[in-house]
Design a protein around this motif. Structure first.
Motif, PDB file in Angstrom:
ATOM      1  N   TYR A 125       0.851  -1.202   0.000  1.00 52.35           N
ATOM      2  CA  TYR A 125       0.000   0.000   0.000  1.00 52.35           C
ATOM      3  C   TYR A 125       0.887   1.253   0.000  1.00 52.35           C
ATOM      4  CZ  TYR A 125      -2.762  -3.879   1.802  1.00 52.35           C
ATOM      5  OH  TYR A 125      -3.331  -5.111   1.983  1.00 52.35           O
ATOM      6  N   THR A 126       1.607   1.410  -1.096  1.00 48.10           N
ATOM      7  CA  THR A 126       2.612   2.469  -1.190  1.00 48.10           C
ATOM      8  C   THR A 126       2.025   3.868  -1.014  1.00 48.10           C
ATOM      9  OG1 THR A 126       3.799   1.071  -2.763  1.00 48.10           O
ATOM     10  CG2 THR A 126       4.507   3.358  -2.593  1.00 48.10           C
ATOM     11  N   ILE A 131       0.896   8.630   2.640  1.00 45.80           N
ATOM     12  CA  ILE A 131      -0.070   9.468   3.379  1.00 45.80           C
ATOM     13  C   ILE A 131       0.187   9.343   4.872  1.00 45.80           C
ATOM     14  CG2 ILE A 131      -2.530   9.715   3.970  1.00 45.80           C
ATOM     15  CD1 ILE A 131      -3.065   8.744   1.017  1.00 45.80           C
ATOM     16  N   GLY A 132       0.522   8.120   5.311  1.00 44.45           N
ATOM     17  CA  GLY A 132       0.869   7.913   6.717  1.00 44.45           C
ATOM     18  C   GLY A 132       2.094   8.715   7.126  1.00 44.45           C
ATOM     19  N   ARG A 133       3.050   8.823   6.220  1.00 44.49           N
ATOM     20  CA  ARG A 133       4.249   9.623   6.515  1.00 44.49           C
ATOM     21  C   ARG A 133       3.905  11.115   6.582  1.00 44.49           C
ATOM     22  NH1 ARG A 133       8.736   6.234   3.002  1.00 44.49           N
ATOM     23  NH2 ARG A 133       9.517   5.011   4.763  1.00 44.49           N
ATOM     24  N   GLU A 151       3.401   2.804  13.393  1.00 46.93           N
ATOM     25  CA  GLU A 151       2.103   3.484  13.445  1.00 46.93           C
ATOM     26  C   GLU A 151       1.757   4.085  12.086  1.00 46.93           C
ATOM     27  OE1 GLU A 151      -1.517   4.989  14.404  1.00 46.93           O
ATOM     28  OE2 GLU A 151      -0.344   3.437  15.399  1.00 46.93           O
ATOM     29  N   VAL A 152       2.759   4.505  11.334  1.00 43.77           N
ATOM     30  CA  VAL A 152       2.531   4.960   9.953  1.00 43.77           C
ATOM     31  C   VAL A 152       1.844   3.842   9.165  1.00 43.77           C
ATOM     32  CG1 VAL A 152       3.657   5.607   7.781  1.00 43.77           C
ATOM     33  CG2 VAL A 152       4.418   6.634   9.926  1.00 43.77           C
ATOM     34  N   ALA A 153       2.296   2.611   9.369  1.00 41.71           N
ATOM     35  CA  ALA A 153       1.700   1.454   8.697  1.00 41.71           C
ATOM     36  C   ALA A 153       0.256   1.231   9.158  1.00 41.71           C
ATOM     37  CB  ALA A 153       2.531   0.199   8.960  1.00 41.71           C
ATOM     38  N   ASN A 154      -0.011   1.445  10.443  1.00 39.30           N
ATOM     39  CA  ASN A 154      -1.386   1.323  10.949  1.00 39.30           C
ATOM     40  C   ASN A 154      -2.310   2.332  10.267  1.00 39.30           C
ATOM     41  OD1 ASN A 154      -0.921  -0.755  12.800  1.00 39.30           O
ATOM     42  ND2 ASN A 154      -0.330   0.650  14.428  1.00 39.30           N
ATOM     43  N   ILE A 155      -1.824   3.557  10.117  1.00 41.50           N
ATOM     44  CA  ILE A 155      -2.595   4.601   9.443  1.00 41.50           C
ATOM     45  C   ILE A 155      -2.861   4.188   7.994  1.00 41.50           C
ATOM     46  CG2 ILE A 155      -2.501   6.988   8.577  1.00 41.50           C
ATOM     47  CD1 ILE A 155      -0.907   7.679  11.161  1.00 41.50           C
TER      48      ILE A 155
END
Length: 278
Positions: A125-126, A131-133, A151-155
């Motif tokens: 999910y690049t 967007i998480g970053r 947490e970026v990955a969770n978002i």
């Protein structure tokens, strides 16, 4: 449009003709009271009462969670819609706001957040991960809290799940976890460590995602004749045995069955790693 209930300084329940709605806007409830007319120029988002349960959950979240957490969650959602060029499903406003606030609370207390699917999420999910970053930078700016990439990955997972036709979180996690498990089988079978920041890793993960999705949909996106399959089984014997082990595992653990043609194709990816291990 008149105020029916004040949820917080930035959120109201209003009566618009015969319809109840939740409206959001910076300072929209400042110095307001019940039955006052809403300043429409301050409205940033409107939520219509479609699903009673989700509507009530969102109303409750707006009343109980810190306002700055809710505002950050809404800013992230708006940014995601802009970047992805789509309207994200409204259920994200409940699940994501609640998740983000809890994560911020844990991090502010020095607790550690871990996501075992971090590497897979970064590849699968690049756009959502980027967007998480962006969210990471926003939270740092607004709250002075540095969220980890876990947490970026969770978002990213929340955003992906809320995209139209993306399914629910359980389905997203199942697919991502299955891919992680397949990679671990390859590592254990070949006694290697597959580095996540390599072209071979990205190709494998991307292929597995599309293979799983196509098999689930009953689609075939390539053809291998019997002669080619026999050749792969003989020339890439160890890779095929590994692929067959993967097939048995996912059938047992996930009730998912790869056709033999797909196992042969996966063998070709595994062979790249096998050649480097000998």
């Amino acid at each position: 449009m008149k105020i029916k209930k004040i949820l917080n300084n930035n959120a109201l329940v209003v009566k618009d003709r015969d319809e109840e709605k939740i409206v959001l806007g910076s300072g929209i409830a400042f110095q307001k009271k019940k039955n006052d007319v809403v300043d429409r120029s301050k409205i940033e988002k409107i939520f219509v009462k479609k699903d009673s349960t989700e509507y009530l959950q969102f109303e409750n979240i707006l009343k109980t969670l810190p306002e700055d957490h809710i505002q950050i969650a809404e800013d992230i959602i708006s940014h995601a819609e802009k970047e992805l060029g789509i309207k994200i499903h409204e259920r994200i406003h409940v699940a994501f706001s609640d998740h983000l606030s809890f994560a911020i609370e844990r991090l502010s207390k020095g607790m550690v957040i871990k996501n075992p699917l971090l590497h897979e999420v970064k590849v699968l999910y690049t756009k959502e991960f980027q967007i998480g970053r962006w969210a990471k930078a926003l939270i740092k700016e607004k709250l002075h809290i540095d969220i980890p990439e876990d947490e970026v990955a969770n978002i990213a997972l929340h955003i992906h799940t809320a995209k139209t036709n993306a399914g629910d979180m359980t389905k997203t996690l199942d697919l991502t976890t299955m891919i992680r498990d397949i990679i671990r089988i390859i590592e254990n079978r070949l006694n290697i460590t597959i580095k996540d920041e390599t072209i071979s890793y990205e190709r494998l993960v991307t292929h597995l995602r599309f293979a799983i999705q196509h098999v689930e949909a009953g689609e075939t996106f390539y053809e291998l004749d019997s002669d080619m399959m026999d050749l792969i089984k003989k020339r890439f014997r160890q890779a095929f045995l590994c692929a067959r082990e993967i097939g048995k595992f996912v059938k047992k653990e996930y009730g998912f069955e790869f056709p033999e043609k797909e196992l042969c194709y996966i063998s070709m990816h595994i062979q790249r790693f096998y050649q480097r291990s000998i």
